[in-house]
Design a protein around this motif. Structure first.
Motif, PDB file in Angstrom:
ATOM      1  N   ALA A  18       7.727 -70.330 -80.375  1.00  0.00           N
ATOM      2  CA  ALA A  18       8.423 -71.615 -80.474  1.00  0.00           C
ATOM      3  C   ALA A  18       9.542 -71.605 -81.509  1.00  0.00           C
ATOM      4  CB  ALA A  18       7.423 -72.725 -80.796  1.00  0.00           C
ATOM      5  N   VAL A  19       9.424 -70.763 -82.530  1.00  0.00           N
ATOM      6  CA  VAL A  19      10.436 -70.768 -83.597  1.00  0.00           C
ATOM      7  C   VAL A  19      11.619 -69.859 -83.276  1.00  0.00           C
ATOM      8  CG1 VAL A  19       8.706 -71.341 -85.331  1.00  0.00           C
ATOM      9  CG2 VAL A  19       9.273 -68.942 -84.920  1.00  0.00           C
ATOM     10  N   LEU A  20      11.556 -69.122 -82.162  1.00  0.00           N
ATOM     11  CA  LEU A  20      12.695 -68.291 -81.787  1.00  0.00           C
ATOM     12  C   LEU A  20      13.858 -69.156 -81.338  1.00  0.00           C
ATOM     13  CD1 LEU A  20      10.890 -65.517 -79.678  1.00  0.00           C
ATOM     14  CD2 LEU A  20      11.639 -65.352 -82.064  1.00  0.00           C
ATOM     15  N   SER A  21      15.050 -68.801 -81.767  1.00  0.00           N
ATOM     16  CA  SER A  21      16.240 -69.518 -81.311  1.00  0.00           C
ATOM     17  C   SER A  21      16.590 -69.083 -79.892  1.00  0.00           C
ATOM     18  CB  SER A  21      17.418 -69.226 -82.237  1.00  0.00           C
ATOM     19  OG  SER A  21      17.842 -67.872 -82.079  1.00  0.00           O
ATOM     20  N   PRO A  22      17.341 -69.914 -79.152  1.00  0.00           N
ATOM     21  CA  PRO A  22      17.779 -69.483 -77.818  1.00  0.00           C
ATOM     22  C   PRO A  22      18.543 -68.161 -77.843  1.00  0.00           C
ATOM     23  CG  PRO A  22      18.108 -71.841 -78.065  1.00  0.00           C
ATOM     24  CD  PRO A  22      17.704 -71.322 -79.421  1.00  0.00           C
TER      25      PRO A  22
END
Length: 200
Positions: A18-22
């Motif tokens: 969830a904390v990964l950026s696009p």
């Protein structure tokens, strides 16, 4: 120590994803595409099955693989799943550049199904399998619906099952609540490389 159950591993992996950026998801997805091309004989496959990504879940962007296959005119044909009205089973249909798509109830893109474009599991050479975690024996943790275990059990004895994960993590030692109906993977790809579990 907390037992490594599917639920425990699922929660932890979803939080990390969830904390990964696009942009990070796209970078990692491109690495997965390169790993697949490097380690597997895609040009020798007749049928490759893959999932279409749900972007809000930070899933691997398999469109990178799809567009690479089409751009390089590789002879492998592509199949993707369609969730059936019973909510527990999948059927599978060919994906081409001209295939019309619509979103299902979960927001996942699916091809418009026709009898002429249905692909049967026994014909598949390889399946790219979504996962959140995997153990050293190739047992995977997905979203918990059992869709893929039922589907993989229908495939032929020579079909290769390849997990895809955007998380750069080694397999855990053992998932504590593997079921007899769980189907193990042959290999798993992460942005960092490949882990093989058993011969196909």
């Amino acid at each position: 120590m907390e037992q490594l159950t599917k639920a425990t591993l699922r929660r932890a992996a979803l939080a990390r994803r969830a904390v990964l950026s696009p942009d990070e998801v796209q970078f990692r997805s491109e690495r997965l595409c390169e790993q697949l091309i490097q380690h597997f004989p895609m040009a020798q496959w007749r049928w490759l099955h893959l999932f279409l990504p749900l972007a809000k879940q930070k899933e691997p962007d398999t469109w990178r693989i799809i567009h690479r296959i089409w751009a390089e005119k590789l002879p492998v044909r592509l199949a993707v799943p369609v969730v059936q009205a019973d909510g527990i089973s999948l059927r599978h249909y060919e994906l081409t550049p001209d295939t019309p798509l619509h979103q299902n109830r979960w927001g996942i893109p699916e091809p418009v199904a026709t009898a002429e474009t249905e692909v049967f599991p026994a014909t598949l050479d390889a399946v790219l399998v979504p996962l959140l975690a995997v153990d050293a024996a190739g047992h995977r943790v997905g979203y918990g619906g059992g869709f893929y275990d039922r589907f993989l059990a229908e495939c032929g004895p020579d079909t290769e099952f390849i997990g895809l994960s955007v998380l750069d993590e080694a397999p855990v030692a053992r998932i504590g609540d593997v079921l007899p109906t769980d189907v193990a993977l042959h290999a798993c790809l992460t942005p960092a490389g490949i882990q093989r579990f058993r011969a196909s």
